[in-house]
Design an enzyme around this catalytic site. Structure first.
Site, PDB file in Angstrom:
ATOM      1  N   CYS A   2     -50.824 -34.330  -8.948  1.00 27.67           N
ATOM      2  CA  CYS A   2     -50.776 -32.879  -9.057  1.00 27.67           C
ATOM      3  C   CYS A   2     -49.660 -32.493 -10.023  1.00 27.67           C
ATOM      4  O   CYS A   2     -48.559 -33.040  -9.966  1.00 27.67           O
ATOM      5  CB  CYS A   2     -50.541 -32.162  -7.740  1.00 27.67           C
ATOM      6  SG  CYS A   2     -51.836 -32.424  -6.539  1.00 27.67           S
ATOM      7  N   ARG A  27     -51.789 -35.567 -14.501  1.00 24.25           N
ATOM      8  CA  ARG A  27     -51.365 -35.831 -13.127  1.00 24.25           C
ATOM      9  C   ARG A  27     -52.479 -35.590 -12.107  1.00 24.25           C
ATOM     10  O   ARG A  27     -52.337 -35.913 -10.931  1.00 24.25           O
ATOM     11  CB  ARG A  27     -50.173 -34.944 -12.771  1.00 24.25           C
ATOM     12  CG  ARG A  27     -48.981 -35.174 -13.658  1.00 24.25           C
ATOM     13  CD  ARG A  27     -47.853 -34.263 -13.258  1.00 24.25           C
ATOM     14  NE  ARG A  27     -47.303 -34.659 -11.973  1.00 24.25           N
ATOM     15  CZ  ARG A  27     -46.312 -35.519 -11.813  1.00 24.25           C
ATOM     16  NH1 ARG A  27     -45.763 -36.085 -12.859  1.00 24.25           N
ATOM     17  NH2 ARG A  27     -45.867 -35.822 -10.618  1.00 24.25           N
ATOM     18  N   TRP A  78     -54.824 -33.170  -7.885  1.00 27.06           N
ATOM     19  CA  TRP A  78     -55.471 -34.431  -7.518  1.00 27.06           C
ATOM     20  C   TRP A  78     -55.686 -34.324  -6.016  1.00 27.06           C
ATOM     21  O   TRP A  78     -54.726 -34.292  -5.244  1.00 27.06           O
ATOM     22  CB  TRP A  78     -54.582 -35.614  -7.883  1.00 27.06           C
ATOM     23  CG  TRP A  78     -55.291 -36.931  -7.718  1.00 27.06           C
ATOM     24  CD1 TRP A  78     -56.127 -37.534  -8.618  1.00 27.06           C
ATOM     25  CD2 TRP A  78     -55.234 -37.803  -6.585  1.00 27.06           C
ATOM     26  NE1 TRP A  78     -56.585 -38.722  -8.112  1.00 27.06           N
ATOM     27  CE2 TRP A  78     -56.062 -38.915  -6.863  1.00 27.06           C
ATOM     28  CE3 TRP A  78     -54.582 -37.763  -5.365  1.00 27.06           C
ATOM     29  CZ2 TRP A  78     -56.238 -39.973  -5.970  1.00 27.06           C
ATOM     30  CZ3 TRP A  78     -54.760 -38.807  -4.475  1.00 27.06           C
ATOM     31  CH2 TRP A  78     -55.576 -39.902  -4.776  1.00 27.06           C
ATOM     32  N   ASN A 104     -47.468 -30.090  -4.601  1.00 24.09           N
ATOM     33  CA  ASN A 104     -47.761 -31.490  -4.921  1.00 24.09           C
ATOM     34  C   ASN A 104     -47.283 -32.297  -3.733  1.00 24.09           C
ATOM     35  O   ASN A 104     -46.151 -32.117  -3.292  1.00 24.09           O
ATOM     36  CB  ASN A 104     -46.989 -31.870  -6.188  1.00 24.09           C
ATOM     37  CG  ASN A 104     -47.045 -33.359  -6.489  1.00 24.09           C
ATOM     38  OD1 ASN A 104     -47.959 -34.048  -6.049  1.00 24.09           O
ATOM     39  ND2 ASN A 104     -46.076 -33.844  -7.247  1.00 24.09           N
ATOM     40  N   GLY A 105     -48.142 -33.186  -3.199  1.00 26.75           N
ATOM     41  CA  GLY A 105     -47.706 -34.032  -2.094  1.00 26.75           C
ATOM     42  C   GLY A 105     -48.600 -33.880  -0.884  1.00 26.75           C
ATOM     43  O   GLY A 105     -49.721 -33.366  -0.985  1.00 26.75           O
ATOM     44  N   GLU A 490     -54.989 -57.406 -16.859  1.00 23.60           N
ATOM     45  CA  GLU A 490     -54.785 -56.093 -17.491  1.00 23.60           C
ATOM     46  C   GLU A 490     -56.042 -55.675 -18.271  1.00 23.60           C
ATOM     47  O   GLU A 490     -56.458 -54.509 -18.205  1.00 23.60           O
ATOM     48  CB  GLU A 490     -53.547 -56.148 -18.396  1.00 23.60           C
ATOM     49  CG  GLU A 490     -53.256 -54.898 -19.201  1.00 23.60           C
ATOM     50  CD  GLU A 490     -52.954 -53.648 -18.366  1.00 23.60           C
ATOM     51  OE1 GLU A 490     -52.857 -53.734 -17.140  1.00 23.60           O
ATOM     52  OE2 GLU A 490     -52.864 -52.578 -18.979  1.00 23.60           O
ATOM     53  N   LYS A 494     -58.156 -52.271 -17.335  1.00 25.90           N
ATOM     54  CA  LYS A 494     -58.398 -51.201 -18.310  1.00 25.90           C
ATOM     55  C   LYS A 494     -59.889 -50.906 -18.417  1.00 25.90           C
ATOM     56  O   LYS A 494     -60.305 -49.754 -18.486  1.00 25.90           O
ATOM     57  CB  LYS A 494     -57.860 -51.606 -19.691  1.00 25.90           C
ATOM     58  CG  LYS A 494     -56.361 -51.479 -19.830  1.00 25.90           C
ATOM     59  CD  LYS A 494     -55.931 -50.022 -19.959  1.00 25.90           C
ATOM     60  CE  LYS A 494     -54.439 -49.852 -19.811  1.00 25.90           C
ATOM     61  NZ  LYS A 494     -53.877 -50.173 -18.505  1.00 25.90           N
ATOM     62  N   GLU A 497     -61.105 -49.076 -15.220  1.00 28.39           N
ATOM     63  CA  GLU A 497     -60.671 -47.690 -15.014  1.00 28.39           C
ATOM     64  C   GLU A 497     -61.200 -46.743 -16.081  1.00 28.39           C
ATOM     65  O   GLU A 497     -61.422 -45.573 -15.813  1.00 28.39           O
ATOM     66  CB  GLU A 497     -59.150 -47.582 -14.896  1.00 28.39           C
ATOM     67  CG  GLU A 497     -58.374 -47.865 -16.148  1.00 28.39           C
ATOM     68  CD  GLU A 497     -56.873 -47.563 -15.974  1.00 28.39           C
ATOM     69  OE1 GLU A 497     -56.074 -48.236 -16.625  1.00 28.39           O
ATOM     70  OE2 GLU A 497     -56.509 -46.661 -15.205  1.00 28.39           O
ATOM     71  N   HIS A 513     -63.604 -72.550  -9.013  1.00 33.10           N
ATOM     72  CA  HIS A 513     -63.447 -72.477  -7.557  1.00 33.10           C
ATOM     73  C   HIS A 513     -64.186 -71.267  -6.982  1.00 33.10           C
ATOM     74  O   HIS A 513     -63.891 -70.829  -5.882  1.00 33.10           O
ATOM     75  CB  HIS A 513     -61.960 -72.433  -7.191  1.00 33.10           C
ATOM     76  CG  HIS A 513     -61.219 -73.631  -7.695  1.00 33.10           C
ATOM     77  ND1 HIS A 513     -61.380 -74.876  -7.149  1.00 33.10           N
ATOM     78  CD2 HIS A 513     -60.377 -73.793  -8.745  1.00 33.10           C
ATOM     79  CE1 HIS A 513     -60.641 -75.754  -7.815  1.00 33.10           C
ATOM     80  NE2 HIS A 513     -60.033 -75.115  -8.809  1.00 33.10           N
ATOM     81  N   LYS A 612     -52.331 -39.932 -13.139  1.00 33.47           N
ATOM     82  CA  LYS A 612     -51.376 -40.833 -13.783  1.00 33.47           C
ATOM     83  C   LYS A 612     -50.234 -41.238 -12.856  1.00 33.47           C
ATOM     84  O   LYS A 612     -49.820 -42.378 -12.820  1.00 33.47           O
ATOM     85  CB  LYS A 612     -50.806 -40.178 -15.036  1.00 33.47           C
ATOM     86  CG  LYS A 612     -49.928 -41.146 -15.784  1.00 33.47           C
ATOM     87  CD  LYS A 612     -49.973 -40.914 -17.244  1.00 33.47           C
ATOM     88  CE  LYS A 612     -49.246 -42.003 -17.991  1.00 33.47           C
ATOM     89  NZ  LYS A 612     -50.014 -43.248 -18.063  1.00 33.47           N
TER      90      LYS A 612
END
Ligand code: F6R
Length: 617
Positions: A2, A27, A78, A104-105, A490, A494, A497, A513, A612
């Site tokens: 947020c 955010r 968010w 926010n939170g 990584e 990427k 996402e 394996h 983010k």
């Protein structure tokens, strides 16, 4: 998570707030909303507009309805409590429409508070936890010891809240006042001339002022046109100092690129240069005063933990290879979300390195708190000056990557890895596990990296073409060995996402394996194979997947024909020392995922369901 902005001044607040939200949208982008007060005197109406979806949806509505006034607050969400609908979008109002709150939170005791409010006759209009704050403020501002005092009312409400929050509040009877409060999550004040701001980070107001002050835990800020007062929850004024933000608005703009991510990929040579800059002595060795540990304490370190999440965790994994090799210290890399619940054995001779671009990731922050409680020495490696993690750690090493706006981390990861090498070399230098000539030689190699990245970036057309060929694939595997393994993770993260492709990274030796069962005719397998001592073994693994029909894409060093022999596609990399190769292999992996996402018509900067800065556990 947020984004929050508040403004009081002489400009039209709507423009300032929406511009701030645009920069904070990374955010969260489930909904956006604003409240504007015309500032002409008590009794003015709070004008509120909010819309589900990205900020662009709100902006469309605002074309029809221009909200005039010089005081405003805004929010980009968010979602945590309640789906992303118009009704759940912030700001949230009290019953009378007098007070507007953005948050926010998460307020953990909201259900209990809702029950009390409903019993007292308040009507709830959203599924959010935030709305309780508006109603509680309505009560505290109306009667009792805090009546008529918005800041005192907010302090009183904060004392009743459990959880994490940044709250920003406007009241229709307070045309010269925005109040804000903070617990566990970031809030920064922007200090202007005849105008002042609050924001989740400095990008919220960087177009207007570069003087900032961080708000500390459990503090309340009164923001007026002519000044700012910060108090603790008892109402005692807290003095604090401001700092100057030394990057400008261009750094937070797209600068002609279609997406921030593409710009941020291209900024990497400069970012690495900045990470290294000013940290070398005239003798070619390192000074990292930021570590603020005595030489004796550095020599006394017996073990290292690196804690981080997501891409930052991958940077930490690269750090493990470097620190173990150069310092002969045992290093464990842990996902921060697991670390503290595992009850790791820490103590005064443990160095904990917390890696975080934002410096606000909730899991990493809690890992830091846990480590400090166990008396470990905590070093934050972060991009964000004044962030909570940097302030709560014993010391902070700033990566100096500049603002990263795209949700997917690129230059931040690059600079984190660079910082990991710096920490490794510094520990080796102080502990005497590498002789000074060797440290100097590694630093010289590191200083060549920005040029090599710049050159590598000129070769990305081939990767863009490859992305077009791969755009309809549903599954891609990534293989690497040694420092190539974290890069395989990584590369896969990427691609997941950004392009929503099912992608997995494996240590190449591990595939037989189990994971090799995923390989079928035509499965793309990206192999991270820069020149390395384990090259021959890696190439065996490439042959194994090829024999089962895999379409192999090999990242290989210039002139290395051994790897090329097993590849459908070869992506060439400039040569460097094998331990430093992640700083180069990262680039084509970033470009590949961004371009596959673009070819699939997706929003490269704002992938679905993500934000983010992950400030909830
Ligand atoms: C992936 C990505 C995330 C972050 C992770 C940690 O591209 O950006 O995986 O790396 O959320 O964030 P910070 O570094 O802010 O703690």
């Amino acid at each position: 998570m947020c984004g929050i902005v508040g403004y009081v001044g002489s400009k039209q607040a709507l423009e300032v707030v929406v511009d701030g939200l645009r920069r904070l949208e990374y955010r969260g982008y489930d909904s956006a909303g604003v409240a504007v007060l015309d500032g002409t005197g008590p009794g003015a109406a709070l004008q509120v507009e909010r819309k589900a979806g990205k900020l662009a949806n709100l902006e469309k509505v605002l074309v029809e309805r221009e909200l005039r006034g010089t005081l405003g607050i805004g929010h980009t969400r968010w979602a945590t409590h309640g789906p992303p609908t118009d009704a759940n979008a912030h700001p949230h109002l009290d019953c009378a429409g007098a007070v507007a709150v953005v948050h926010n939170g998460t307020i953990e005791n909201y259900e209990e508070l809702v029950a009390g409010l409903e019993a007292r006759g308040h009507e709830r209009r959203s599924d959010t936890d935030t709305e309780v704050v508006s109603h509680l403020l309505e009560e505290r501002y109306a009667t009792g010891p805090t009546a008529g005092d918005l800041a005192a009312s907010l302090r009183s409400v904060c004392r009743d809240l459990q959880g994490s929050f940044v709250l920003v509040v406007a009241h229709r009877d307070e045309p010269d006042l925005v109040v804000a409060a903070r617990r566990n999550l970031p809030l920064v004040i922007g200090l202007g001339d005849g105008e002042n701001f609050v924001g989740s980070d400095v990008t919220a107001f960087i177009a207007h002022t570069r003087e900032a002050r961080a708000v500390e835990q459990d503090q309340v800020v009164e923001v007026r046109r002519d000044g700012v007062v910060v108090t603790d929850l008892d109402g005692l004024v807290v003095e604090g100092s401001s700092y100057h933000v030394d990057w400008d608005t261009d750094a937070a703009e797209k600068g002609g690129y279609d997406f921030f991510m593409l710009k941020e990929i291209d900024e990497q040579p400069g970012a690495v240069r900045d990470t290294l800059g000013g940290r070398l002595t005239p003798e070619g060795l390192l000074h990292l005063d930021e570590l603020s540990m005595s030489d004796e304490d550095v020599r006394g370190i017996e073990q290292v933990f690196i804690v981080a999440c997501g891409s930052a965790y991958h940077s930490g994994l690269v750090g493990k290879y470097a620190i173990e090799r150069w310092c002969r210290l045992p290093v464990q890399v842990e996902m921060a979300s697991e670390f503290r619940y595992r009850d790791p054995v820490l103590g005064r001779t443990t160095l904990v390195i917390a890696v975080s671009q934002s410096g606000e990731t909730a899991d990493t922050l809690e890992a830091v708190r846990h480590a400090r409680a166990q008396k470990a020495w905590v070093l934050a490696v972060t991009n964000t000056v004044g962030s909570t993690i940097s302030r709560e750690s014993d010391a902070a090493l700033y990566t100096r990557g500049g603002p990263e706006v795209a949700v997917a981390s690129t230059k931040a990861v690059m600079t984190q890895i660079t910082a990991m090498y710096l920490v490794g070399l510094y520990l080796a230098q102080l502990r005497g596990t590498r002789d000074p000539d060797e440290v100097r030689a590694h630093l010289r190699d590191l200083q060549e990296i920005p040029e090599l990245i710049a050159e590598l970036l000129t070769r990305m057309d081939a990767v863009r073409e490859l992305a077009h060929e791969l755009k309809d694939e549903q599954r891609v595997l990534f293989l690497g060995r040694h420092v190539g393994y974290p890069l395989a993770l990584e590369g896969a993260l990427k691609l997941k996402e950004l392009a929503y492709v099912s992608a997995e990274g494996f240590p190449a030796g591990e595939i037989k394996h189990g994971p090799i069962a995923l390989v079928e005719q035509g499965t793309p397998v990206v192999v991270i194979a820069p020149r390395h001592a384990l090259q021959a073994k890696l190439l065996n693994n490439v042959q194994e997947v090829r024999a089962r029909g895999a379409r192999t894409i090999v990242l290989a060093t210039d002139g290395d024909e051994s790897a090329a022999a097993y590849a459908e596609h070869v992506v060439r990399l400039p040569d460097t020392k094998s331990l430093l190769t992640p700083l180069l292999t990262l680039v084509p992996l970033q470009v590949l995922s961004a371009e596959i996402a673009r070819a699939r018509g997706l929003d490269v900067d704002q992938p679905r369901n993500l934000a983010k800065s992950v400030t909830v556990e």
